[in-house]
Enzyme design. Structure first.
Site, mmCIF file in Angstrom:
data_model
loop_
_atom_site.group_PDB
_atom_site.id
_atom_site.type_symbol
_atom_site.label_atom_id
_atom_site.label_comp_id
_atom_site.label_asym_id
_atom_site.label_seq_id
_atom_site.Cartn_x
_atom_site.Cartn_y
_atom_site.Cartn_z
ATOM 1 N N ARG A 104 -34.214 -34.230 -21.197
ATOM 2 C CA ARG A 104 -35.443 -34.524 -21.933
ATOM 3 C C ARG A 104 -35.165 -35.538 -23.040
ATOM 4 O O ARG A 104 -34.018 -35.860 -23.337
ATOM 5 C CB ARG A 104 -36.011 -33.232 -22.537
ATOM 6 C CG ARG A 104 -36.538 -32.242 -21.512
ATOM 7 C CD ARG A 104 -36.853 -30.888 -22.119
ATOM 8 N NE ARG A 104 -35.638 -30.144 -22.448
ATOM 9 C CZ ARG A 104 -35.630 -28.932 -23.007
ATOM 10 N NH1 ARG A 104 -36.773 -28.354 -23.328
ATOM 11 N NH2 ARG A 104 -34.496 -28.319 -23.262
ATOM 12 N N LYS A 161 -32.764 -30.704 -28.097
ATOM 13 C CA LYS A 161 -31.906 -29.533 -28.257
ATOM 14 C C LYS A 161 -30.996 -29.673 -29.464
ATOM 15 O O LYS A 161 -30.803 -30.751 -30.018
ATOM 16 C CB LYS A 161 -31.062 -29.325 -26.995
ATOM 17 C CG LYS A 161 -31.866 -28.841 -25.802
ATOM 18 C CD LYS A 161 -32.571 -27.515 -26.070
ATOM 19 C CE LYS A 161 -31.603 -26.350 -26.127
ATOM 20 N NZ LYS A 161 -32.305 -25.060 -26.351
ATOM 21 N N TYR A 194 -35.184 -28.504 -31.701
ATOM 22 C CA TYR A 194 -34.877 -27.084 -31.527
ATOM 23 C C TYR A 194 -33.485 -26.833 -32.099
ATOM 24 O O TYR A 194 -32.544 -27.574 -31.817
ATOM 25 C CB TYR A 194 -34.873 -26.698 -30.041
ATOM 26 C CG TYR A 194 -36.243 -26.591 -29.417
ATOM 27 C CD1 TYR A 194 -37.165 -25.641 -29.852
ATOM 28 C CD2 TYR A 194 -36.617 -27.428 -28.370
ATOM 29 C CE1 TYR A 194 -38.418 -25.538 -29.283
ATOM 30 C CE2 TYR A 194 -37.870 -27.330 -27.780
ATOM 31 C CZ TYR A 194 -38.767 -26.381 -28.250
ATOM 32 O OH TYR A 194 -40.008 -26.288 -27.672
ATOM 33 N N HIS A 228 -32.335 -23.094 -32.864
ATOM 34 C CA HIS A 228 -31.897 -21.785 -32.366
ATOM 35 C C HIS A 228 -30.580 -21.356 -33.026
ATOM 36 O O HIS A 228 -29.582 -21.067 -32.359
ATOM 37 C CB HIS A 228 -31.740 -21.820 -30.843
ATOM 38 C CG HIS A 228 -33.021 -22.050 -30.101
ATOM 39 N ND1 HIS A 228 -34.078 -21.159 -30.119
ATOM 40 C CD2 HIS A 228 -33.440 -23.091 -29.334
ATOM 41 C CE1 HIS A 228 -35.078 -21.623 -29.385
ATOM 42 N NE2 HIS A 228 -34.727 -22.799 -28.911
ATOM 43 N N GLU A 267 -38.717 -24.303 -33.177
ATOM 44 C CA GLU A 267 -39.064 -22.938 -32.780
ATOM 45 C C GLU A 267 -39.587 -22.066 -33.914
ATOM 46 O O GLU A 267 -40.082 -20.956 -33.676
ATOM 47 C CB GLU A 267 -37.869 -22.242 -32.104
ATOM 48 C CG GLU A 267 -36.715 -21.863 -33.036
ATOM 49 C CD GLU A 267 -35.703 -22.980 -33.217
ATOM 50 O OE1 GLU A 267 -34.624 -22.696 -33.762
ATOM 51 O OE2 GLU A 267 -35.981 -24.131 -32.814
ATOM 52 N N SER A 273 -42.796 -0.283 -23.537
ATOM 53 C CA SER A 273 -41.366 -0.543 -23.655
ATOM 54 C C SER A 273 -40.625 0.612 -24.322
ATOM 55 O O SER A 273 -40.819 0.900 -25.505
ATOM 56 C CB SER A 273 -41.130 -1.829 -24.461
ATOM 57 O OG SER A 273 -39.744 -2.113 -24.545
ATOM 58 N N VAL A 276 -38.145 -11.830 -24.123
ATOM 59 C CA VAL A 276 -38.430 -11.239 -25.435
ATOM 60 C C VAL A 276 -38.136 -12.249 -26.534
ATOM 61 O O VAL A 276 -37.098 -12.919 -26.519
ATOM 62 C CB VAL A 276 -37.585 -9.969 -25.653
ATOM 63 C CG1 VAL A 276 -37.805 -9.398 -27.046
ATOM 64 C CG2 VAL A 276 -37.929 -8.938 -24.594
ATOM 65 N N ASP A 283 -31.216 -18.530 -25.293
ATOM 66 C CA ASP A 283 -30.936 -19.448 -26.398
ATOM 67 C C ASP A 283 -31.068 -18.765 -27.754
ATOM 68 O O ASP A 283 -30.694 -19.334 -28.774
ATOM 69 C CB ASP A 283 -31.805 -20.717 -26.329
ATOM 70 C CG ASP A 283 -33.277 -20.425 -26.188
ATOM 71 O OD1 ASP A 283 -33.664 -19.251 -26.325
ATOM 72 O OD2 ASP A 283 -34.041 -21.368 -25.932
#
Length: 371
Positions: free
Chosen positions: A15, A75, A94, A96, A118, A220, A239, A270
């Protein structure tokens, strides 16, 4: 402002942070755009398209990083890129950070202003820059899971849709958010039997309404997760706790009880993954087995479809890129609470609480350290 777009270096990351359309808008607004040579090529955006709209093609990553005020990526930087970091740099990508202590160390040491896609919030508290890639990853999870179920790839040899006289495969989706909902759409489209597990009863009611009762919903808890995992041919982990490490909801003991040749796709990888046996993999080497269960845990799944993913991502990120370019980081952080939420590192301080908790570090709210 000078905006730099380096070529992505993460394994098979194809990307690009800004499209030619975005470059044109920035140039027309009076900004300078530096694109590393071939940065957009794998997303089907060749250099000449950027040049045609006034962007400058730069031969080496060093010159992009060193000359730009703001770096726009997709990323998180990998270790070979850390030496580009400097105090006056704005990094928008991003990040993470929760499972990435080394990257966090580098950002803090160099006092980089790191704004993470994010964790940016919109006016209603949503995650507008995470949503498009969650949509792509959710839909891809079923596609890659179905492929991994083929016998030649280590799977059980199950066709998710079955055929007349043969029952369909069982797909279990943990998490009823964007990833889970999009995974359910594709799984139902194949004809699979789909079960979704979530902690939010209201969300389960919404899922029941959205899919007209065709998705089986479960609350859950450990008992329900274990039972569903044992029945699953394909288990998808979706999740999300924004910015934080994902909780380990499927334990090693549960994986050991799954069918041999079943497949796990952990989309939450990630952020550390929600499956205890999951560890990050790459597009070059995407799968491994634990107790006979195939695990697919690629941390940049959407890179498999870079043209679609780049367009989806930049549709969401570009208004923020333009705002940061127009106002500069300090003013944008002060005026836009959603951008302020996105700041993970600032002037040597870790400013996102969930990351600090995941890494057991000191945390400072952006309001405490931002002028």
């Amino acid at each position: 402002m000078i905006i730099g777009v380096p070529k992505e270096l993460k394994d098979h990351e194809s990307r690009v942070g800004i499209t030619p359309a975005g470059a044109r808008a920035l140039v027309e607004a009076g900004h300078k755009v530096l694109i590393e040579k071939d940065a957009g090529a794998l997303s089907s955006f060749p250099d000449d398209e950027y040049q045609a709209v006034g962007a400058e093609i730069v031969g080496e990553a060093y010159h992009v990083w060193s000359n730009a005020n703001m770096i726009v990526k997709v990323k998180e930087p990998i270790p070979s890129e850390y030496y580009h970091f400097r105090k006056d740099l704005l990094l928008f990508t991003y990040l993470h950070l929760a499972p990435l202590r080394e990257l966090t160390d580098a950002l803090l040491e160099k006092k980089v202003t790191g704004i993470a896609y994010e964790t940016v919030r919109d006016r209603v508290g949503g995650l507008p820059l995470l949503t498009p890639m969650s949509e792509v990853a959710g839909r891809l999870s079923v596609q890659v899971g179905a492929t991994c179920l083929e016998k030649e790839r280590g799977g059980r040899g199950v066709l998710l849709g079955g055929v007349p006289g043969v029952p369909p495969g069982n797909v279990c989706i943990i998490g009823g958010g964007i990833v889970g909902t999009n995974a359910a759409k594709i799984a139902l489209g194949t004809g699979a039997k789909v079960t979704m597990i979530d902690l939010n009863l209201n969300r389960l009611r919404e899922i029941d309404d959205i899919f007209g009762g065709r998705v089986h919903t479960l609350y859950s808890n450990a008992y329900n997760i274990e039972k569903a995992a044992m029945e699953a041919d394909l288990l998808i982990g979706g999740v999300l706790i924004p910015g934080a490490a994902a909780p380990k909801l499927v334990t090693k003991a549960m994986v050991a009880k799954m069918k041999k040749g079943a497949v796990i796709v952990d989309v939450a990888i990630d952020q550390g993954g929600c499956i205890e046996t999951a560890h990050p993999t790459t597009h070059t080497d995407p799968t491994y087995e634990v107790n006979g269960v195939v695990h697919y845990c690629v941390t940049n799944m959407p890179a498999a479809v870079p043209n679609t993913s780049t367009l989806a991502l930049t549709n969401a990120t570009f208004p923020y890129v333009m705002k940061l370019a127009r106002l500069g980081a300090n003013v944008a952080i002060r005026e836009d609470a959603g951008i302020a939420e996105g700041v993970n590192t600032f002037n040597g301080f870790l400013t996102y609480k969930a990351v600090a908790q995941a890494q057991n570090r000191e945390y400072k709210a952006i309001s405490q350290v931002h002028p």
